[in-house]
Write a protein that holds these residues in place. Structure first.
Motif, PDB file in Angstrom:
ATOM      1  N   LEU A  65       0.578  -1.543  -0.130  1.00  0.00           N
ATOM      2  CA  LEU A  65      -0.197   0.057   0.078  1.00  0.00           C
ATOM      3  C   LEU A  65       0.723   1.468   0.409  1.00  0.00           C
ATOM      4  O   LEU A  65       0.795   2.095  -0.625  1.00  0.00           O
ATOM      5  N   SER A  66       2.210   1.083   0.677  1.00  0.00           N
ATOM      6  CA  SER A  66       2.791   2.235   0.729  1.00  0.00           C
ATOM      7  C   SER A  66       3.501   2.738  -0.796  1.00  0.00           C
ATOM      8  O   SER A  66       3.115   3.994  -0.856  1.00  0.00           O
ATOM      9  N   SER A  67       4.385   1.955  -1.203  1.00  0.00           N
ATOM     10  CA  SER A  67       4.580   1.745  -3.139  1.00  0.00           C
ATOM     11  C   SER A  67       3.520   2.461  -3.484  1.00  0.00           C
ATOM     12  O   SER A  67       3.933   2.897  -3.858  1.00  0.00           O
ATOM     13  N   ALA A  68       2.906   1.827  -3.433  1.00  0.00           N
ATOM     14  CA  ALA A  68       1.383   2.074  -4.289  1.00  0.00           C
ATOM     15  C   ALA A  68       0.670   3.380  -4.471  1.00  0.00           C
ATOM     16  O   ALA A  68       0.584   4.700  -5.220  1.00  0.00           O
ATOM     17  N   ALA A  69       0.928   4.296  -2.768  1.00  0.00           N
ATOM     18  CA  ALA A  69       0.162   5.633  -2.941  1.00  0.00           C
ATOM     19  C   ALA A  69       1.454   6.643  -3.652  1.00  0.00           C
ATOM     20  O   ALA A  69       0.952   7.051  -3.398  1.00  0.00           O
ATOM     21  N   GLY A 113      11.876   8.993  -7.052  1.00  0.00           N
ATOM     22  CA  GLY A 113      12.354   8.654  -5.891  1.00  0.00           C
ATOM     23  C   GLY A 113      11.758   7.786  -4.767  1.00  0.00           C
ATOM     24  O   GLY A 113      11.249   6.690  -4.207  1.00  0.00           O
ATOM     25  N   ALA A 114      10.145   7.180  -5.625  1.00  0.00           N
ATOM     26  CA  ALA A 114       8.711   6.741  -5.118  1.00  0.00           C
ATOM     27  C   ALA A 114       8.995   5.170  -5.923  1.00  0.00           C
ATOM     28  O   ALA A 114       8.956   4.308  -5.557  1.00  0.00           O
ATOM     29  N   LEU A 115       9.623   5.404  -7.219  1.00  0.00           N
ATOM     30  CA  LEU A 115      10.059   4.074  -7.600  1.00  0.00           C
ATOM     31  C   LEU A 115      11.377   3.095  -6.470  1.00  0.00           C
ATOM     32  O   LEU A 115      11.432   2.087  -6.415  1.00  0.00           O
ATOM     33  N   LEU A 116      12.042   4.296  -6.355  1.00  0.00           N
ATOM     34  CA  LEU A 116      13.256   3.073  -6.121  1.00  0.00           C
ATOM     35  C   LEU A 116      13.037   3.541  -4.122  1.00  0.00           C
ATOM     36  O   LEU A 116      13.748   2.341  -3.965  1.00  0.00           O
ATOM     37  N   ALA A 117      12.041   4.087  -3.601  1.00  0.00           N
ATOM     38  CA  ALA A 117      11.453   3.756  -2.560  1.00  0.00           C
ATOM     39  C   ALA A 117      10.592   2.178  -3.042  1.00  0.00           C
ATOM     40  O   ALA A 117      11.030   1.578  -1.748  1.00  0.00           O
ATOM     41  N   SER A 118      10.217   2.307  -3.425  1.00  0.00           N
ATOM     42  CA  SER A 118       9.114   0.757  -3.503  1.00  0.00           C
ATOM     43  C   SER A 118      10.106  -0.379  -3.610  1.00  0.00           C
ATOM     44  O   SER A 118       9.786  -0.785  -2.942  1.00  0.00           O
ATOM     45  N   LEU A 162      21.815  -3.157  -0.361  1.00  0.00           N
ATOM     46  CA  LEU A 162      20.501  -2.828  -1.445  1.00  0.00           C
ATOM     47  C   LEU A 162      19.500  -1.906  -1.105  1.00  0.00           C
ATOM     48  O   LEU A 162      19.574  -1.342  -1.643  1.00  0.00           O
ATOM     49  N   SER A 163      18.320  -2.922  -0.024  1.00  0.00           N
ATOM     50  CA  SER A 163      17.425  -1.882   0.070  1.00  0.00           C
ATOM     51  C   SER A 163      17.345  -0.428   0.906  1.00  0.00           C
ATOM     52  O   SER A 163      17.414   1.141   0.565  1.00  0.00           O
ATOM     53  N   ASP A 164      18.594  -0.517   1.740  1.00  0.00           N
ATOM     54  CA  ASP A 164      19.384   0.817   2.162  1.00  0.00           C
ATOM     55  C   ASP A 164      20.015   1.908   1.623  1.00  0.00           C
ATOM     56  O   ASP A 164      19.712   3.058   1.821  1.00  0.00           O
ATOM     57  N   GLY A 165      20.629   1.196   0.293  1.00  0.00           N
ATOM     58  CA  GLY A 165      21.608   2.210  -0.486  1.00  0.00           C
ATOM     59  C   GLY A 165      20.466   2.606  -1.681  1.00  0.00           C
ATOM     60  O   GLY A 165      20.578   3.646  -1.865  1.00  0.00           O
ATOM     61  N   LEU A 166      19.378   2.668  -1.852  1.00  0.00           N
ATOM     62  CA  LEU A 166      18.396   2.437  -2.909  1.00  0.00           C
ATOM     63  C   LEU A 166      17.437   3.638  -1.472  1.00  0.00           C
ATOM     64  O   LEU A 166      17.036   4.999  -3.010  1.00  0.00           O
TER      65      LEU A 166
END
Length: 212
Positions: free
Chosen positions: A130-134, A154-159, A179-183
């Motif tokens: 939900l967070s990614s889609a929102a 930014g939203a794509l990388l955060a997702s 990788l998660s932290d880097g993105l």
């Protein structure tokens, strides 16, 4: 070594994001002031989680509990709250601090209920999705090229950071903390720039509306 680098990158990107929130030529309107303060709270929580990974090295139970608490505050409160704030703003909806305070309490309560009900993993995956889609929807709604471009990047990388490689991953086999932290660090830079433009946009709109 790489974990240290990525956590430092997150801290620096949080500082950068916070700096963008106050790079406005005029005094903030009431709506923007509430938005900035809440976004700043989220950034501080994300920074605290990264700092915890750097500074908490003891293997005692208390240290592990503190680190888990900081990580949970980032994953289950800070990131969903940032997403909620930016999505509401994209619809030109500005709640009061009391209203957002109730939403914060709701997020905390939902996490605790899911944990006690034994569905914490399912809740984590739902929250990540939900967070990614929102977040993607929030920036897709803007017609301004700069806001949409920086925001969607930014939203794509955060997702990817949250929903694919992070601890709340919808695809657990792809979890990769480094990788998660880097993105996430890179995404915060793009989101910070986009958020600055959003605040400036609504600052101009509200100033004009106040003169009419």
């Amino acid at each position: 070594m790489m974990a240290t680098v990525t956590n430092l990158a997150i801290i620096l990107s949080c500082v950068f994001y916070a700096a963008q929130l106050f790079r406005q030529p005029k005094t903030l309107t009431d709506n923007n002031r509430t938005l900035v303060l809440l976004l700043l709270l989220c950034v501080v929580l994300i920074m605290a989680s990264a700092a915890g990974h750097l500074l908490i090295s003891e293997q005692s139970q208390n240290s592990q509990t503190l680190q888990r608490l900081l990580s949970n505050m980032k994953d289950y409160l800070a990131i969903p709250l940032i997403t909620s704030l930016l999505l509401a703003t994209s619809f030109n909806k500005f709640w009061s601090r009391a209203g957002w305070g109730r939403w914060v309490l709701a997020l905390i309560a939902l996490f605790e209920l899911a944990r006690r009900a034994g569905v914490g993993e399912q809740y984590a995956m739902l929250l990540a999705g939900l967070s990614s889609a929102a977040l993607l929807l929030a920036f897709f709604r803007y017609s301004q090229t700069k806001i949409r471009g920086l925001g969607l990047m930014g939203a794509l990388l955060a997702s990817l950071s949250v929903a694919v490689y992070g601890t709340l991953s919808l695809l657990p086999e792809y979890q990769n903390p480094l990788l998660s932290d880097g993105l996430l660090a890179i995404s915060l830079v793009a989101l910070g720039l986009a958020t600055r433009e959003i605040i400036s946009l609504y600052q101009i709109k509200e100033t004009k509306a106040g003169r009419m």
